[in-house]
Design an enzyme around this catalytic site. Structure first.
Site, PDB file in Angstrom:
ATOM      1  N   SER A  82       0.862  -1.179   0.000  1.00 42.93           N
ATOM      2  CA  SER A  82       0.000   0.000   0.000  1.00 42.93           C
ATOM      3  C   SER A  82       0.896   1.225   0.000  1.00 42.93           C
ATOM      4  CB  SER A  82      -0.887   0.013   1.253  1.00 42.93           C
ATOM      5  OG  SER A  82      -1.577   1.236   1.375  1.00 42.93           O
ATOM      6  N   HIS A  83       0.317   2.369  -0.274  1.00 44.86           N
ATOM      7  CA  HIS A  83       1.058   3.619  -0.189  1.00 44.86           C
ATOM      8  C   HIS A  83       1.351   3.986   1.265  1.00 44.86           C
ATOM      9  CE1 HIS A  83      -0.585   3.759  -4.199  1.00 44.86           C
ATOM     10  NE2 HIS A  83       0.310   4.679  -4.482  1.00 44.86           N
ATOM     11  N   SER A  84       0.657   3.364   2.177  1.00 44.45           N
ATOM     12  CA  SER A  84       0.780   3.685   3.597  1.00 44.45           C
ATOM     13  C   SER A  84       1.276   2.485   4.391  1.00 44.45           C
ATOM     14  CB  SER A  84      -0.584   4.121   4.147  1.00 44.45           C
ATOM     15  OG  SER A  84      -0.551   4.192   5.556  1.00 44.45           O
ATOM     16  N   GLY A  98       3.799   6.409  -0.369  1.00 40.14           N
ATOM     17  CA  GLY A  98       4.253   6.030  -1.704  1.00 40.14           C
ATOM     18  C   GLY A  98       4.574   4.554  -1.720  1.00 40.14           C
ATOM     19  N   SER A 122      -0.210   2.891  -8.047  1.00 42.25           N
ATOM     20  CA  SER A 122       1.215   2.569  -8.135  1.00 42.25           C
ATOM     21  C   SER A 122       1.629   1.445  -7.196  1.00 42.25           C
ATOM     22  CB  SER A 122       2.078   3.811  -7.913  1.00 42.25           C
ATOM     23  OG  SER A 122       1.944   4.288  -6.603  1.00 42.25           O
TER      24      SER A 122
END
Length: 127
Positions: free
Chosen positions: A8-10, A45, A72
């Site tokens: 995940s982005h987090s 990210g 992404s």
């Protein structure tokens, strides 16, 4: 053993998902979960190298399932898989097309019952 990589982005999302799955599913050593969220330096990210290293750390597993949330995270996971040079390891990896939290939870629970990848995929198809 089944390996699960959470992307995940987090980092908070993947750490929390890992914690929830481990606490609620009663994992008994049949599943290893790696949290690979964020960039590795605390920012939001994704980081393909970090994801690749997470996958490689699960090389002893029979199957490695990669669960992503959005955008992404998926692209970075695809890149991470492409960066792996070990063909034997490559054959063990599957990028899952299902919700991150629900999918990883269902896969972990199913893996405690049956280590067959097909049974796990069948369970995930019902989500």
């Amino acid at each position: 053993m089944i390996g699960i990589v959470l992307v995940s982005h987090s980092r908070k999302i993947t750490d929390g998902t890992k914690e929830m799955i481990e606490e609620m599913s009663g994992i008994n050593g049949s599943v290893r979960i790696i949290s690979a969220g964020g960039t590795g330096d605390g920012r939001l990210g994704t980081n393909a190298i970090m994801i690749m290293e997470a996958i490689e750390s699960l090389a002893a597993c029979n199957h490695i399932l990669v669960f992503c949330d959005i955008g992404s995270a998926i692209l970075s996971s695809e890149t991470a898989i492409e960066l792996i040079e070990d063909e034997y390891l490559m054959r063990k990896i599957e990028l899952m097309d299902c919700p991150l939290v629900e999918g990883a939870f269902a896969a972990a629970v199913q893996a405690t019952v049956c280590q067959e990848k097909e049974a796990i995929l069948q369970e995930l198809a019902q989500l």
